[in-house]
Scaffold this motif. Structure first.
Motif, mmCIF file in Angstrom:
data_model
loop_
_atom_site.group_PDB
_atom_site.id
_atom_site.type_symbol
_atom_site.label_atom_id
_atom_site.label_comp_id
_atom_site.label_asym_id
_atom_site.label_seq_id
_atom_site.Cartn_x
_atom_site.Cartn_y
_atom_site.Cartn_z
ATOM 1 N N GLN A 183 1.144 -1.242 0.053
ATOM 2 C CA GLN A 183 -0.243 -0.280 0.465
ATOM 3 C C GLN A 183 0.557 1.338 0.044
ATOM 4 O O GLN A 183 2.029 0.905 0.189
ATOM 5 C CB GLN A 183 -1.525 0.239 1.646
ATOM 6 N N VAL A 184 0.570 2.093 -0.594
ATOM 7 C CA VAL A 184 1.032 3.961 -0.555
ATOM 8 C C VAL A 184 0.169 5.066 -0.540
ATOM 9 O O VAL A 184 -0.662 4.450 -1.459
ATOM 10 C CB VAL A 184 1.662 3.559 -2.147
ATOM 11 N N GLN A 185 0.417 5.903 0.230
ATOM 12 C CA GLN A 185 -0.209 6.761 0.275
ATOM 13 C C GLN A 185 0.263 7.677 -0.125
ATOM 14 O O GLN A 185 1.515 8.238 0.041
ATOM 15 C CB GLN A 185 -0.587 6.836 1.701
ATOM 16 N N LEU A 186 -0.058 8.346 -0.921
ATOM 17 C CA LEU A 186 0.025 9.853 -2.061
ATOM 18 C C LEU A 186 -0.586 11.262 -1.168
ATOM 19 O O LEU A 186 -2.115 10.980 -1.146
ATOM 20 C CB LEU A 186 0.073 10.352 -3.487
ATOM 21 N N VAL A 187 0.008 11.701 -1.345
ATOM 22 C CA VAL A 187 -0.506 13.419 -0.757
ATOM 23 C C VAL A 187 0.409 14.542 -1.932
ATOM 24 O O VAL A 187 1.644 14.661 -1.419
ATOM 25 C CB VAL A 187 -0.023 13.584 1.178
ATOM 26 N N GLU A 188 0.034 14.990 -2.351
ATOM 27 C CA GLU A 188 -0.516 16.351 -3.280
ATOM 28 C C GLU A 188 0.150 17.728 -2.375
ATOM 29 O O GLU A 188 -0.459 17.955 -1.701
ATOM 30 C CB GLU A 188 -0.674 16.526 -4.498
ATOM 31 N N SER A 189 0.842 18.804 -3.105
ATOM 32 C CA SER A 189 0.569 20.020 -2.913
ATOM 33 C C SER A 189 1.824 20.753 -3.784
ATOM 34 O O SER A 189 2.503 20.287 -4.423
ATOM 35 C CB SER A 189 1.591 19.602 -0.802
ATOM 36 N N GLY A 190 1.161 22.436 -3.300
ATOM 37 C CA GLY A 190 2.258 23.120 -4.171
ATOM 38 C C GLY A 190 1.053 23.622 -5.000
ATOM 39 O O GLY A 190 1.722 24.372 -6.119
ATOM 40 N N GLY A 191 0.246 23.612 -4.971
ATOM 41 C CA GLY A 191 -0.806 23.982 -6.044
ATOM 42 C C GLY A 191 -1.329 25.392 -6.093
ATOM 43 O O GLY A 191 -1.392 25.660 -4.551
ATOM 44 N N GLY A 192 -2.236 25.810 -6.854
ATOM 45 C CA GLY A 192 -2.176 27.828 -6.584
ATOM 46 C C GLY A 192 -3.034 28.205 -8.020
ATOM 47 O O GLY A 192 -2.766 27.152 -9.105
ATOM 48 N N SER A 193 -2.760 29.659 -8.138
ATOM 49 C CA SER A 193 -3.033 29.829 -9.147
ATOM 50 C C SER A 193 -2.383 31.367 -8.715
ATOM 51 O O SER A 193 -1.949 31.992 -8.092
ATOM 52 C CB SER A 193 -4.717 30.866 -8.378
ATOM 53 N N VAL A 194 -1.649 31.014 -10.577
ATOM 54 C CA VAL A 194 -1.271 32.223 -10.574
ATOM 55 C C VAL A 194 -0.722 33.172 -12.297
ATOM 56 O O VAL A 194 -2.136 32.369 -13.139
ATOM 57 C CB VAL A 194 0.711 31.696 -10.522
ATOM 58 N N GLN A 195 -0.238 33.966 -12.667
ATOM 59 C CA GLN A 195 -0.549 34.042 -13.796
ATOM 60 C C GLN A 195 0.147 33.505 -15.176
ATOM 61 O O GLN A 195 1.599 32.529 -14.585
ATOM 62 C CB GLN A 195 -0.543 35.758 -14.282
ATOM 63 N N ALA A 196 -0.037 33.733 -16.298
ATOM 64 C CA ALA A 196 0.773 33.194 -17.442
ATOM 65 C C ALA A 196 2.137 33.184 -17.653
ATOM 66 O O ALA A 196 2.340 34.658 -16.816
ATOM 67 C CB ALA A 196 0.269 33.086 -18.503
ATOM 68 N N GLY A 197 3.192 32.594 -17.620
ATOM 69 C CA GLY A 197 4.312 32.679 -17.300
ATOM 70 C C GLY A 197 5.106 32.319 -15.818
ATOM 71 O O GLY A 197 6.555 32.638 -16.176
ATOM 72 N N ALA A 198 3.837 32.048 -14.923
ATOM 73 C CA ALA A 198 4.775 31.972 -14.122
ATOM 74 C C ALA A 198 4.984 29.997 -14.309
ATOM 75 O O ALA A 198 5.315 29.796 -14.512
ATOM 76 C CB ALA A 198 3.985 32.272 -12.417
ATOM 77 N N SER A 199 6.142 30.530 -12.627
ATOM 78 C CA SER A 199 6.245 28.556 -11.930
ATOM 79 C C SER A 199 5.173 28.409 -10.436
ATOM 80 O O SER A 199 5.577 29.325 -9.726
ATOM 81 C CB SER A 199 7.812 28.927 -11.924
ATOM 82 N N LEU A 200 5.299 26.937 -11.075
ATOM 83 C CA LEU A 200 4.771 26.375 -9.712
ATOM 84 C C LEU A 200 5.570 24.950 -9.561
ATOM 85 O O LEU A 200 5.891 24.615 -10.614
ATOM 86 C CB LEU A 200 3.271 25.794 -9.976
ATOM 87 N N ARG A 201 5.712 24.300 -8.348
ATOM 88 C CA ARG A 201 6.462 23.454 -8.402
ATOM 89 C C ARG A 201 5.404 22.595 -7.450
ATOM 90 O O ARG A 201 5.301 22.819 -5.486
ATOM 91 C CB ARG A 201 7.906 22.965 -7.530
ATOM 92 N N LEU A 202 4.900 21.286 -7.729
ATOM 93 C CA LEU A 202 3.999 20.547 -7.357
ATOM 94 C C LEU A 202 4.924 19.727 -6.578
ATOM 95 O O LEU A 202 6.047 18.934 -6.897
ATOM 96 C CB LEU A 202 3.151 19.716 -8.117
ATOM 97 N N SER A 203 4.932 18.614 -5.052
ATOM 98 C CA SER A 203 5.357 17.840 -4.521
ATOM 99 C C SER A 203 4.402 16.636 -4.593
ATOM 100 O O SER A 203 3.199 17.166 -4.002
ATOM 101 C CB SER A 203 5.580 18.357 -3.334
ATOM 102 N N CYS A 204 4.613 15.812 -4.459
ATOM 103 C CA CYS A 204 3.633 13.942 -3.779
ATOM 104 C C CYS A 204 4.624 14.080 -2.754
ATOM 105 O O CYS A 204 5.879 13.272 -2.949
ATOM 106 C CB CYS A 204 4.039 13.816 -4.852
ATOM 107 N N ALA A 205 4.164 13.970 -1.535
ATOM 108 C CA ALA A 205 4.921 12.476 -0.273
ATOM 109 C C ALA A 205 4.302 11.370 -0.522
ATOM 110 O O ALA A 205 3.188 11.390 -0.362
ATOM 111 C CB ALA A 205 5.493 13.267 0.805
#
Length: 126
Positions: free
Chosen positions: A1-23
């Motif tokens: 069994q594996v449990q996965l939890v994502e984080s790092g989403g959000g609202s940004v403007q075009a051209g920006a960057s985001l970093r998503l993580s999954c633990a």
């Protein structure tokens, strides 16, 4: 069994960057191929990127190639999706997924994945 939890989403403007993580917690993390998928309202779940258990093989959807980068840290049981030059069409719920098979063949098919996170929303405005 594996449990996965994502984080790092959000609202940004075009051209920006985001970093998503999954633990991940549970079984031996390095034995799983890890993938990122996304689903926009009214659309099918779409493959974004995948990485082999050792981290030496990566693959991307054409729509994100050159802008997104997937990586993993097996010591920390995490997989990351660095998203640069975001576009409004990248808006979706992003899901982390784990595939217990040892082959990278078929990693773009969501049905091959055994475990899924709850998803994190990414919204990109123009």
């Amino acid at each position: 069994q594996v449990q996965l939890v994502e984080s790092g989403g959000g609202s940004v403007q075009a051209g920006a960057s985001l970093r998503l993580s999954c633990a991940a917690s549970g079984d031996i993390f390095s034995s799983f191929i890890m993938g990122w998928f996304r689903q926009a309202p009214g659309k099918e779940r779409e493959f974004v990127a995948a990485i082999s258990g050792s981290g030496d093989i990566t693959t991307y959807a054409d729509s994100v190639k050159g802008r997104f980068a997937i990586s993993r840290d097996n010591a920390k049981n995490t997989v990351t999706l660095q998203m640069n030059s975001l576009k409004p069409e990248d808006t979706a719920v992003y899901y982390c997924a784990a595939d217990s098979s040892s082959s990278m063949y078929g990693v773009s098919w969501w049905i091959n994945y055994d475990y899924w996170g709850q998803g994190t929303q990414v919204s990109v405005s123009s």
